[in-house]
Design a protein around this motif. Structure first.
Motif, PDB file in Angstrom:
ATOM      1  N   GLU A 134       0.832  -1.207   0.000  1.00 17.50           N
ATOM      2  CA  GLU A 134       0.000   0.000   0.000  1.00 17.50           C
ATOM      3  C   GLU A 134       0.868   1.259   0.000  1.00 17.50           C
ATOM      4  O   GLU A 134       0.486   2.281  -0.568  1.00 17.50           O
ATOM      5  CB  GLU A 134      -0.948   0.012   1.202  1.00 17.50           C
ATOM      6  N   ALA A 135       2.042   1.162   0.632  1.00 16.90           N
ATOM      7  CA  ALA A 135       2.963   2.314   0.618  1.00 16.90           C
ATOM      8  C   ALA A 135       3.455   2.562  -0.801  1.00 16.90           C
ATOM      9  O   ALA A 135       3.531   3.709  -1.266  1.00 16.90           O
ATOM     10  CB  ALA A 135       4.136   2.061   1.564  1.00 16.90           C
ATOM     11  N   MET A 136       3.763   1.483  -1.511  1.00 15.54           N
ATOM     12  CA  MET A 136       4.190   1.619  -2.909  1.00 15.54           C
ATOM     13  C   MET A 136       3.070   2.255  -3.741  1.00 15.54           C
ATOM     14  O   MET A 136       3.306   3.123  -4.585  1.00 15.54           O
ATOM     15  CB  MET A 136       4.522   0.234  -3.491  1.00 15.54           C
ATOM     16  N   ASP A 137       1.858   1.806  -3.486  1.00 17.89           N
ATOM     17  CA  ASP A 137       0.717   2.304  -4.268  1.00 17.89           C
ATOM     18  C   ASP A 137       0.476   3.798  -4.062  1.00 17.89           C
ATOM     19  O   ASP A 137       0.294   4.545  -5.020  1.00 17.89           O
ATOM     20  CB  ASP A 137      -0.566   1.536  -3.882  1.00 17.89           C
ATOM     21  N   VAL A 138       0.467   4.235  -2.807  1.00 15.18           N
ATOM     22  CA  VAL A 138       0.170   5.651  -2.560  1.00 15.18           C
ATOM     23  C   VAL A 138       1.309   6.527  -3.083  1.00 15.18           C
ATOM     24  O   VAL A 138       1.081   7.633  -3.589  1.00 15.18           O
ATOM     25  CB  VAL A 138      -0.176   5.913  -1.070  1.00 15.18           C
ATOM     26  N   LEU A 139       2.527   6.005  -3.040  1.00 14.75           N
ATOM     27  CA  LEU A 139       3.655   6.768  -3.590  1.00 14.75           C
ATOM     28  C   LEU A 139       3.547   6.872  -5.114  1.00 14.75           C
ATOM     29  O   LEU A 139       3.778   7.946  -5.687  1.00 14.75           O
ATOM     30  CB  LEU A 139       4.981   6.104  -3.173  1.00 14.75           C
ATOM     31  N   GLU A 140       3.168   5.772  -5.742  1.00 17.80           N
ATOM     32  CA  GLU A 140       2.999   5.797  -7.208  1.00 17.80           C
ATOM     33  C   GLU A 140       1.907   6.798  -7.601  1.00 17.80           C
ATOM     34  O   GLU A 140       2.082   7.612  -8.513  1.00 17.80           O
ATOM     35  CB  GLU A 140       2.639   4.396  -7.714  1.00 17.80           C
TER      36      GLU A 140
END
Ligand code: AHR
Length: 504
Positions: A134-140
Protein backbone atom coordinates in the motif's frame (compact mmCIF):
# COMPACT_ATOMS: atom_id res chain seq x y z
CA UNK A 1 20.54 39.14 42.53
CA UNK A 2 22.72 40.36 39.66
CA UNK A 3 20.87 41.19 36.44
CA UNK A 4 20.32 38.07 34.32
CA UNK A 5 22.52 38.33 31.24
CA UNK A 6 22.25 36.92 27.74
CA UNK A 7 25.51 37.05 25.77
CA UNK A 8 25.22 36.83 22.00
CA UNK A 9 27.88 36.67 19.33
CA UNK A 10 26.90 36.18 15.66
CA UNK A 11 30.09 34.12 15.20
CA UNK A 12 28.67 31.24 17.27
CA UNK A 13 26.32 29.52 14.85
CA UNK A 14 24.36 26.36 15.70
CA UNK A 15 22.94 25.97 12.19
CA UNK A 16 20.45 27.52 9.78
CA UNK A 17 16.94 28.51 10.79
CA UNK A 18 14.94 25.84 8.98
CA UNK A 19 11.58 26.83 7.56
CA UNK A 20 10.43 23.29 8.26
CA UNK A 21 10.67 24.01 12.00
CA UNK A 22 7.39 25.89 11.52
CA UNK A 23 5.34 22.96 10.29
CA UNK A 24 1.89 21.89 11.42
CA UNK A 25 -0.42 18.90 11.22
CA UNK A 26 -3.86 18.20 9.73
CA UNK A 27 -5.41 14.91 10.82
CA UNK A 28 -8.80 13.43 10.04
CA UNK A 29 -9.74 13.95 13.67
CA UNK A 30 -12.68 15.84 15.13
CA UNK A 31 -13.24 19.13 13.26
CA UNK A 32 -9.73 19.60 11.92
CA UNK A 33 -10.64 18.70 8.32
CA UNK A 34 -14.46 18.87 8.25
CA UNK A 35 -15.71 22.32 9.38
CA UNK A 36 -12.03 23.19 9.98
CA UNK A 37 -10.16 23.60 6.70
CA UNK A 38 -13.13 22.28 4.64
CA UNK A 39 -16.64 23.68 5.02
CA UNK A 40 -18.38 24.07 1.64
CA UNK A 41 -21.36 25.92 3.13
CA UNK A 42 -19.25 28.59 4.81
CA UNK A 43 -19.49 32.16 3.47
CA UNK A 44 -15.72 32.28 2.85
CA UNK A 45 -15.54 28.84 1.19
CA UNK A 46 -14.00 28.71 -2.28
CA UNK A 47 -15.05 26.58 -5.26
CA UNK A 48 -13.39 23.53 -3.63
CA UNK A 49 -15.13 24.03 -0.29
CA UNK A 50 -12.07 25.32 1.57
CA UNK A 51 -12.53 28.14 4.07
CA UNK A 52 -10.78 31.26 2.85
CA UNK A 53 -10.57 32.78 6.33
CA UNK A 54 -8.69 29.69 7.57
CA UNK A 55 -6.25 29.79 4.64
CA UNK A 56 -5.53 33.44 5.48
CA UNK A 57 -4.83 32.59 9.13
CA UNK A 58 -2.58 29.67 8.10
CA UNK A 59 -0.56 32.16 6.06
CA UNK A 60 -0.44 34.66 8.93
CA UNK A 61 0.71 31.88 11.26
CA UNK A 62 3.64 31.24 8.91
CA UNK A 63 3.16 27.51 8.43
CA UNK A 64 5.76 25.78 6.25
CA UNK A 65 4.88 22.07 6.08
CA UNK A 66 1.68 20.21 6.96
CA UNK A 67 1.70 16.55 7.98
CA UNK A 68 -1.35 14.56 6.75
CA UNK A 69 -3.65 12.53 7.17
CA UNK A 70 -2.71 11.37 10.73
CA UNK A 71 -1.87 10.69 13.49
CA UNK A 72 -3.60 7.69 15.00
CA UNK A 73 -6.14 7.96 12.17
CA UNK A 74 -3.61 6.89 9.53
CA UNK A 75 -3.03 3.51 11.19
CA UNK A 76 -6.45 2.28 10.02
CA UNK A 77 -6.77 4.41 6.88
CA UNK A 78 -7.18 3.19 3.30
CA UNK A 79 -5.88 6.09 1.21
CA UNK A 80 -7.75 4.91 -1.90
CA UNK A 81 -11.09 5.48 -0.10
CA UNK A 82 -10.40 9.20 -0.48
CA UNK A 83 -9.86 9.46 -4.25
CA UNK A 84 -12.20 9.57 -7.25
CA UNK A 85 -15.79 10.83 -7.41
CA UNK A 86 -16.85 11.95 -3.93
CA UNK A 87 -20.30 10.35 -4.26
CA UNK A 88 -18.67 6.92 -4.75
CA UNK A 89 -16.44 7.10 -1.70
CA UNK A 90 -17.18 4.77 1.21
CA UNK A 91 -18.00 5.81 4.75
CA UNK A 92 -15.80 3.93 7.20
CA UNK A 93 -15.43 3.47 10.93
CA UNK A 94 -12.44 5.36 12.27
CA UNK A 95 -11.30 3.28 15.23
CA UNK A 96 -8.73 5.80 16.40
CA UNK A 97 -11.29 8.50 17.22
CA UNK A 98 -14.51 6.44 17.42
CA UNK A 99 -15.90 8.43 14.50
CA UNK A 100 -17.27 7.90 10.99
CA UNK A 101 -14.97 8.99 8.18
CA UNK A 102 -17.03 10.17 5.16
CA UNK A 103 -13.95 10.44 2.90
CA UNK A 104 -15.23 13.69 1.39
CA UNK A 105 -11.70 15.03 1.66
CA UNK A 106 -8.83 12.78 0.58
CA UNK A 107 -5.36 12.98 -0.89
CA UNK A 108 -6.22 15.06 -3.97
CA UNK A 109 -8.31 17.56 -2.02
CA UNK A 110 -5.56 17.92 0.58
CA UNK A 111 -3.01 18.65 -2.15
CA UNK A 112 -5.30 21.32 -3.60
CA UNK A 113 -5.68 22.89 -0.14
CA UNK A 114 -1.91 22.72 0.54
CA UNK A 115 -1.20 24.58 -2.71
CA UNK A 116 -3.74 27.27 -1.78
CA UNK A 117 -2.31 27.61 1.72
CA UNK A 118 1.25 27.69 0.33
CA UNK A 119 2.46 24.80 2.50
CA UNK A 120 4.60 21.75 1.75
CA UNK A 121 2.69 18.48 2.26
CA UNK A 122 4.31 15.81 4.46
CA UNK A 123 2.52 12.49 4.05
CA UNK A 124 2.12 9.69 6.58
CA UNK A 125 1.46 6.11 5.46
CA UNK A 126 -0.42 3.36 7.26
CA UNK A 127 1.97 0.82 8.76
CA UNK A 128 -0.57 -0.23 11.39
CA UNK A 129 -3.02 -2.34 9.40
CA UNK A 130 -1.14 -2.13 6.11
CA UNK A 131 2.34 -2.55 4.72
CA UNK A 132 4.81 -2.37 1.84
CA UNK A 133 2.34 -2.79 -0.99
CA UNK A 134 0.00 0.00 0.00
CA UNK A 135 2.96 2.31 0.62
CA UNK A 136 4.19 1.62 -2.91
CA UNK A 137 0.72 2.30 -4.27
CA UNK A 138 0.17 5.65 -2.56
CA UNK A 139 3.65 6.77 -3.59
CA UNK A 140 3.00 5.80 -7.21
CA UNK A 141 -0.31 7.66 -7.18
CA UNK A 142 1.25 10.75 -5.60
CA UNK A 143 4.65 11.12 -7.24
CA UNK A 144 4.87 9.23 -10.57
CA UNK A 145 4.28 11.45 -13.60
CA UNK A 146 2.13 9.01 -15.60
CA UNK A 147 2.09 5.85 -17.69
CA UNK A 148 1.18 3.46 -14.85
CA UNK A 149 -2.19 2.45 -13.54
CA UNK A 150 -2.11 4.53 -10.36
CA UNK A 151 -0.39 7.60 -11.79
CA UNK A 152 -2.87 7.60 -14.68
CA UNK A 153 -5.69 7.23 -12.17
CA UNK A 154 -4.48 10.41 -10.46
CA UNK A 155 -4.47 12.18 -13.83
CA UNK A 156 -7.96 10.88 -14.54
CA UNK A 157 -8.98 12.26 -11.14
CA UNK A 158 -7.92 15.71 -12.26
CA UNK A 159 -4.29 16.07 -11.15
CA UNK A 160 -2.23 16.04 -14.33
CA UNK A 161 1.08 16.77 -12.61
CA UNK A 162 2.56 14.56 -9.87
CA UNK A 163 2.59 16.14 -6.42
CA UNK A 164 6.29 15.38 -5.83
CA UNK A 165 5.93 14.95 -2.07
CA UNK A 166 9.39 14.59 -0.55
CA UNK A 167 8.78 13.83 3.16
CA UNK A 168 7.01 10.60 4.14
CA UNK A 169 6.37 9.31 7.66
CA UNK A 170 6.63 5.53 7.90
CA UNK A 171 3.58 5.04 10.12
CA UNK A 172 2.58 6.86 13.30
CA UNK A 173 3.40 6.22 16.96
CA UNK A 174 3.88 2.50 16.40
CA UNK A 175 5.35 2.23 19.94
CA UNK A 176 1.97 3.11 21.50
CA UNK A 177 -0.38 0.32 22.67
CA UNK A 178 -3.30 2.62 21.66
CA UNK A 179 -2.17 2.49 18.03
CA UNK A 180 -4.12 0.27 15.64
CA UNK A 181 -1.53 -2.32 14.62
CA UNK A 182 0.85 -1.42 17.48
CA UNK A 183 4.17 -3.26 17.13
CA UNK A 184 7.28 -4.21 19.03
CA UNK A 185 10.40 -2.24 17.97
CA UNK A 186 11.72 -5.34 16.19
CA UNK A 187 8.47 -5.85 14.24
CA UNK A 188 8.18 -2.18 13.36
CA UNK A 189 11.86 -1.75 12.52
CA UNK A 190 11.70 -4.61 10.04
CA UNK A 191 8.48 -3.38 8.42
CA UNK A 192 9.79 0.20 8.22
CA UNK A 193 13.01 -1.04 6.59
CA UNK A 194 11.17 -3.13 4.00
CA UNK A 195 8.77 -0.29 3.26
CA UNK A 196 11.57 2.27 2.96
CA UNK A 197 13.53 -0.01 0.64
CA UNK A 198 10.55 -0.41 -1.70
CA UNK A 199 9.71 3.29 -1.64
CA UNK A 200 13.30 4.17 -2.49
CA UNK A 201 13.18 1.78 -5.45
CA UNK A 202 10.40 3.98 -6.76
CA UNK A 203 12.08 7.25 -5.79
CA UNK A 204 15.57 7.16 -4.24
CA UNK A 205 15.67 10.76 -3.03
CA UNK A 206 12.64 10.66 -0.70
CA UNK A 207 13.08 11.98 2.85
CA UNK A 208 11.82 9.17 5.05
CA UNK A 209 10.89 9.44 8.72
CA UNK A 210 10.96 6.37 10.97
CA UNK A 211 8.68 6.37 14.01
CA UNK A 212 10.47 7.22 17.23
CA UNK A 213 8.80 7.38 20.63
CA UNK A 214 5.41 8.94 21.22
CA UNK A 215 6.76 10.56 24.38
CA UNK A 216 9.92 10.53 26.44
CA UNK A 217 7.92 8.93 29.26
CA UNK A 218 7.27 5.73 27.29
CA UNK A 219 8.79 2.69 29.01
CA UNK A 220 10.49 1.79 25.73
CA UNK A 221 11.94 5.30 25.14
CA UNK A 222 15.56 4.92 24.04
CA UNK A 223 15.52 1.19 23.37
CA UNK A 224 12.76 1.80 20.77
CA UNK A 225 14.89 4.32 18.84
CA UNK A 226 17.98 2.10 19.16
CA UNK A 227 16.26 -1.02 17.80
CA UNK A 228 14.35 0.79 15.04
CA UNK A 229 17.42 2.69 13.82
CA UNK A 230 19.62 -0.41 13.95
CA UNK A 231 17.16 -1.98 11.49
CA UNK A 232 16.59 1.09 9.29
CA UNK A 233 19.69 3.32 9.58
CA UNK A 234 20.76 3.48 5.93
CA UNK A 235 17.18 3.54 4.65
CA UNK A 236 15.75 6.54 6.52
CA UNK A 237 16.75 10.17 7.06
CA UNK A 238 14.88 11.18 10.19
CA UNK A 239 13.43 9.70 13.35
CA UNK A 240 10.28 11.20 14.81
CA UNK A 241 9.65 12.57 18.30
CA UNK A 242 6.27 13.47 19.80
CA UNK A 243 5.63 15.46 22.99
CA UNK A 244 2.58 17.07 24.56
CA UNK A 245 2.73 19.07 27.75
CA UNK A 246 0.19 20.22 30.33
CA UNK A 247 0.04 21.39 33.89
CA UNK A 248 -2.21 18.40 34.67
CA UNK A 249 -1.80 17.20 38.21
CA UNK A 250 1.72 18.58 38.50
CA UNK A 251 2.64 22.20 39.32
CA UNK A 252 2.58 25.31 37.14
CA UNK A 253 6.32 25.78 37.68
CA UNK A 254 7.06 22.39 36.11
CA UNK A 255 4.65 23.07 33.26
CA UNK A 256 6.31 26.41 32.52
CA UNK A 257 9.62 24.51 32.30
CA UNK A 258 8.31 21.98 29.72
CA UNK A 259 11.08 23.01 27.31
CA UNK A 260 13.56 21.40 29.72
CA UNK A 261 11.93 18.08 28.89
CA UNK A 262 11.94 18.85 25.17
CA UNK A 263 15.67 19.70 25.34
CA UNK A 264 16.33 16.41 27.11
CA UNK A 265 14.15 14.49 24.64
CA UNK A 266 16.00 15.90 21.61
CA UNK A 267 19.45 15.40 23.15
CA UNK A 268 18.59 11.79 24.07
CA UNK A 269 17.27 10.87 20.63
CA UNK A 270 20.30 12.49 18.95
CA UNK A 271 22.65 10.58 21.30
CA UNK A 272 20.86 7.30 20.61
CA UNK A 273 20.98 7.87 16.85
CA UNK A 274 24.69 8.67 17.10
CA UNK A 275 25.30 5.51 19.14
CA UNK A 276 23.69 3.43 16.38
CA UNK A 277 25.76 5.36 13.84
CA UNK A 278 29.00 4.50 15.66
CA UNK A 279 28.10 0.85 16.26
CA UNK A 280 27.06 0.34 12.63
CA UNK A 281 30.03 2.31 11.24
CA UNK A 282 27.61 4.50 9.29
CA UNK A 283 28.72 7.84 7.93
CA UNK A 284 25.52 9.89 7.62
CA UNK A 285 23.66 11.33 10.60
CA UNK A 286 20.01 10.65 11.38
CA UNK A 287 18.18 13.85 12.27
CA UNK A 288 14.92 14.45 14.10
CA UNK A 289 11.44 15.18 12.84
CA UNK A 290 9.61 16.55 15.89
CA UNK A 291 6.37 15.93 14.07
CA UNK A 292 3.90 16.28 16.96
CA UNK A 293 4.40 18.82 19.73
CA UNK A 294 2.16 21.19 21.63
CA UNK A 295 0.36 21.90 24.89
CA UNK A 296 -2.53 19.46 25.29
CA UNK A 297 -4.47 19.05 28.53
CA UNK A 298 -6.49 15.88 27.96
CA UNK A 299 -8.33 16.09 31.30
CA UNK A 300 -9.27 19.74 30.67
CA UNK A 301 -10.70 18.90 27.22
CA UNK A 302 -12.56 15.77 28.36
CA UNK A 303 -14.21 17.86 31.10
CA UNK A 304 -16.09 19.89 28.49
CA UNK A 305 -16.06 17.59 25.42
CA UNK A 306 -16.42 13.90 26.27
CA UNK A 307 -15.32 11.53 23.48
CA UNK A 308 -17.95 9.43 21.65
CA UNK A 309 -18.39 5.83 22.82
CA UNK A 310 -20.58 2.77 22.20
CA UNK A 311 -22.92 2.98 19.22
CA UNK A 312 -22.20 6.64 18.66
CA UNK A 313 -19.85 7.00 15.65
CA UNK A 314 -20.34 10.66 14.66
CA UNK A 315 -18.89 12.45 11.64
CA UNK A 316 -16.44 15.18 12.66
CA UNK A 317 -17.45 15.52 16.33
CA UNK A 318 -15.87 18.23 18.47
CA UNK A 319 -12.79 16.48 19.83
CA UNK A 320 -9.61 17.68 21.53
CA UNK A 321 -10.76 21.32 21.29
CA UNK A 322 -8.44 22.56 23.97
CA UNK A 323 -8.84 26.23 24.92
CA UNK A 324 -5.45 27.72 25.57
CA UNK A 325 -4.35 30.10 28.31
CA UNK A 326 -1.70 32.81 28.30
CA UNK A 327 0.57 30.44 30.28
CA UNK A 328 0.07 27.81 27.55
CA UNK A 329 1.20 30.35 24.95
CA UNK A 330 4.34 31.10 26.97
CA UNK A 331 5.10 27.37 27.03
CA UNK A 332 4.52 27.09 23.26
CA UNK A 333 6.90 30.03 22.71
CA UNK A 334 9.45 28.27 24.92
CA UNK A 335 9.07 24.97 23.03
CA UNK A 336 9.85 26.87 19.81
CA UNK A 337 12.97 28.23 21.51
CA UNK A 338 13.98 24.64 22.27
CA UNK A 339 13.33 23.49 18.69
CA UNK A 340 15.34 26.41 17.29
CA UNK A 341 18.35 25.88 19.55
CA UNK A 342 18.46 22.27 18.30
CA UNK A 343 18.37 23.27 14.65
CA UNK A 344 21.50 21.20 14.08
CA UNK A 345 19.48 18.00 14.79
CA UNK A 346 15.80 18.96 14.48
CA UNK A 347 15.35 19.27 10.74
CA UNK A 348 11.57 19.32 10.71
CA UNK A 349 8.79 19.92 13.25
CA UNK A 350 5.00 19.97 13.21
CA UNK A 351 2.87 21.61 15.83
CA UNK A 352 -0.12 19.36 16.46
CA UNK A 353 -2.53 20.36 15.16
CA UNK A 354 -3.55 23.23 12.88
CA UNK A 355 -7.31 23.84 13.17
CA UNK A 356 -9.80 23.11 15.99
CA UNK A 357 -7.97 20.03 17.33
CA UNK A 358 -5.40 21.20 19.94
CA UNK A 359 -4.89 24.07 17.55
CA UNK A 360 -3.87 27.71 17.21
CA UNK A 361 -6.79 28.34 14.80
CA UNK A 362 -10.42 27.71 15.75
CA UNK A 363 -13.52 27.87 13.58
CA UNK A 364 -17.18 28.37 14.34
CA UNK A 365 -19.26 26.29 11.91
CA UNK A 366 -20.80 28.87 9.59
CA UNK A 367 -19.16 31.61 11.67
CA UNK A 368 -15.82 33.24 12.28
CA UNK A 369 -12.33 31.79 12.58
CA UNK A 370 -10.41 32.97 15.63
CA UNK A 371 -6.95 32.87 17.14
CA UNK A 372 -6.03 31.00 20.29
CA UNK A 373 -3.38 32.43 22.63
CA UNK A 374 -0.78 30.01 21.23
CA UNK A 375 -1.20 31.56 17.77
CA UNK A 376 0.85 34.64 18.72
CA UNK A 377 4.30 33.32 19.74
CA UNK A 378 4.19 30.86 16.84
CA UNK A 379 3.34 33.50 14.23
CA UNK A 380 5.96 35.95 15.50
CA UNK A 381 8.72 33.34 15.77
CA UNK A 382 7.96 31.96 12.31
CA UNK A 383 7.96 35.46 10.82
CA UNK A 384 11.11 36.79 12.49
CA UNK A 385 13.48 33.82 13.06
CA UNK A 386 15.81 34.22 10.09
CA UNK A 387 19.31 33.31 8.95
CA UNK A 388 21.21 31.24 11.51
CA UNK A 389 20.40 30.14 15.02
CA UNK A 390 23.06 31.36 17.44
CA UNK A 391 24.44 29.60 20.45
CA UNK A 392 23.80 32.01 23.33
CA UNK A 393 25.08 32.08 26.89
CA UNK A 394 22.41 32.78 29.47
CA UNK A 395 23.11 33.54 33.12
CA UNK A 396 19.77 33.20 34.89
CA UNK A 397 18.55 32.66 38.43
CA UNK A 398 16.90 29.28 38.97
CA UNK A 399 13.85 27.81 40.69
CA UNK A 400 12.83 24.42 41.95
CA UNK A 401 10.27 22.27 40.09
CA UNK A 402 8.75 18.94 41.08
CA UNK A 403 9.25 17.40 37.64
CA UNK A 404 12.67 18.68 36.58
CA UNK A 405 14.43 19.79 39.77
CA UNK A 406 16.27 23.12 39.57
CA UNK A 407 15.75 24.95 36.25
CA UNK A 408 16.53 28.47 34.95
CA UNK A 409 13.83 31.11 35.37
CA UNK A 410 14.70 32.59 31.98
CA UNK A 411 15.22 30.87 28.66
CA UNK A 412 16.22 32.38 25.32
CA UNK A 413 17.57 31.83 21.84
CA UNK A 414 18.73 34.23 19.11
CA UNK A 415 18.80 34.19 15.32
CA UNK A 416 20.98 36.31 13.06
CA UNK A 417 20.49 37.03 9.39
CA UNK A 418 23.90 38.04 8.03
CA UNK A 419 22.37 39.35 4.81
CA UNK A 420 20.01 41.87 6.40
CA UNK A 421 21.97 42.33 9.65
CA UNK A 422 18.81 41.48 11.62
CA UNK A 423 19.28 39.87 15.01
CA UNK A 424 16.23 38.56 16.87
CA UNK A 425 16.05 37.36 20.46
CA UNK A 426 13.22 35.19 21.73
CA UNK A 427 12.96 34.93 25.53
CA UNK A 428 10.63 33.66 28.24
CA UNK A 429 10.30 34.42 31.92
CA UNK A 430 8.98 31.34 33.73
CA UNK A 431 8.65 33.09 37.08
CA UNK A 432 5.09 33.18 38.43
CA UNK A 433 5.90 35.88 40.95
CA UNK A 434 8.26 38.43 39.56
CA UNK A 435 9.16 40.43 36.53
CA UNK A 436 12.85 39.94 35.75
CA UNK A 437 15.34 42.29 34.13
CA UNK A 438 17.39 40.94 31.24
CA UNK A 439 20.60 42.46 29.89
CA UNK A 440 21.39 41.37 26.35
CA UNK A 441 25.11 41.77 25.71
CA UNK A 442 25.71 42.05 21.97
CA UNK A 443 29.52 41.99 22.22
CA UNK A 444 30.27 43.33 18.75
CA UNK A 445 27.99 46.30 19.40
CA UNK A 446 26.18 48.77 17.17
CA UNK A 447 22.60 47.54 16.94
CA UNK A 448 19.38 49.52 16.95
CA UNK A 449 16.23 48.27 18.53
CA UNK A 450 13.63 47.74 15.79
CA UNK A 451 10.86 46.20 17.86
CA UNK A 452 10.31 44.77 21.34
CA UNK A 453 7.09 42.85 22.01
CA UNK A 454 5.85 40.86 24.96
CA UNK A 455 2.95 38.47 25.38
CA UNK A 456 1.68 38.20 28.96
CA UNK A 457 -1.26 39.04 31.19
CA UNK A 458 -1.82 39.68 34.88
CA UNK A 459 -4.26 36.80 34.53
CA UNK A 460 -2.14 34.06 32.96
CA UNK A 461 -5.18 31.72 33.03
CA UNK A 462 -6.99 33.97 30.51
CA UNK A 463 -8.25 32.03 27.48
CA UNK A 464 -9.25 33.39 24.10
CA UNK A 465 -12.71 32.48 22.82
CA UNK A 466 -14.92 32.91 19.76
CA UNK A 467 -16.28 36.10 21.38
CA UNK A 468 -12.96 37.56 22.50
CA UNK A 469 -9.61 36.68 20.97
CA UNK A 470 -8.13 40.17 21.23
CA UNK A 471 -8.14 41.17 24.92
CA UNK A 472 -4.62 39.76 25.33
CA UNK A 473 -2.32 40.39 22.37
CA UNK A 474 1.44 40.83 21.99
CA UNK A 475 2.19 44.47 22.92
CA UNK A 476 5.21 46.73 22.71
CA UNK A 477 7.63 46.20 25.59
CA UNK A 478 8.30 49.81 26.50
CA UNK A 479 10.99 48.92 29.05
CA UNK A 480 13.43 47.91 26.30
CA UNK A 481 16.36 50.30 25.77
CA UNK A 482 19.74 50.11 24.03
CA UNK A 483 22.90 51.49 25.58
CA UNK A 484 25.96 50.83 23.44
CA UNK A 485 26.16 47.08 22.95
CA UNK A 486 23.65 46.27 25.67
CA UNK A 487 19.90 45.98 25.42
CA UNK A 488 18.03 45.88 28.70
CA UNK A 489 14.40 45.07 29.23
CA UNK A 490 12.05 43.82 31.89
CA UNK A 491 10.27 40.54 31.23
CA UNK A 492 6.96 40.29 33.11
CA UNK A 493 6.13 37.16 35.12
CA UNK A 494 4.91 34.28 32.89
CA UNK A 495 5.78 36.01 29.63
CA UNK A 496 7.17 35.45 26.14
CA UNK A 497 9.08 38.25 24.40
CA UNK A 498 10.78 39.04 21.13
CA UNK A 499 13.45 41.71 20.55
CA UNK A 500 14.31 42.65 16.99
CA UNK A 501 17.61 44.45 16.44
CA UNK A 502 19.31 45.74 13.33
CA UNK A 503 23.04 46.14 12.89
CA UNK A 504 23.81 49.85 12.74
O1 AHR B 1 -2.45 14.83 17.73
C1 AHR B 1 -3.38 14.00 18.34
C2 AHR B 1 -2.90 12.57 18.45
O2 AHR B 1 -1.83 12.50 19.35
C3 AHR B 1 -2.34 11.96 17.19
O3 AHR B 1 -3.32 11.39 16.40
C4 AHR B 1 -1.44 10.89 17.71
O4 AHR B 1 -0.38 10.59 16.85
C5 AHR B 1 -0.99 11.40 19.06
O5 AHR B 1 -1.10 10.44 20.05
Amino acid sequence: MSTPRLTIDPAFVVGPVRRRTFGSFVEHLGRCVYTGIHDPGHPTADEDGFRGDVVELVKELGISTVRYPGGNFVSGYRWEDGIGPVEDRPRRLDLAWHSTEPNTVGLDEFMVWAAKAGVEPMMAINLGTRGVHEAMDVLEYTNIAGGTMLSDLRRANGAEEPYRVSMWCLGNEMDGPWQTGHKTPEEYGRLAAETARAMRQIQPDLELVACGSSSSSMATFGTWEHTVLTETYDLVDLISAHAYYCEGDSDLGSFLASAVDMDHFIDSVAATADAVRAAGKHTKRINISFDEWNVWDQARVESYIPSPTGDDWPVAPSLLEDHYTVADAVVVGNLLISLLRHTDRVHSASQAQLVNVIAPIMTEPGGRAWKQTIFHPFALTSRHAKGDVLQVVLESPTYETTRFGEVPLLDAVATFDAESGELTVFAVNRSQEEALPLAIDLRDGAYELVEAVTYSSDDHAWQASADDDTSVLPVANTTATVDGATVTATLPAVSWSMFRLARG
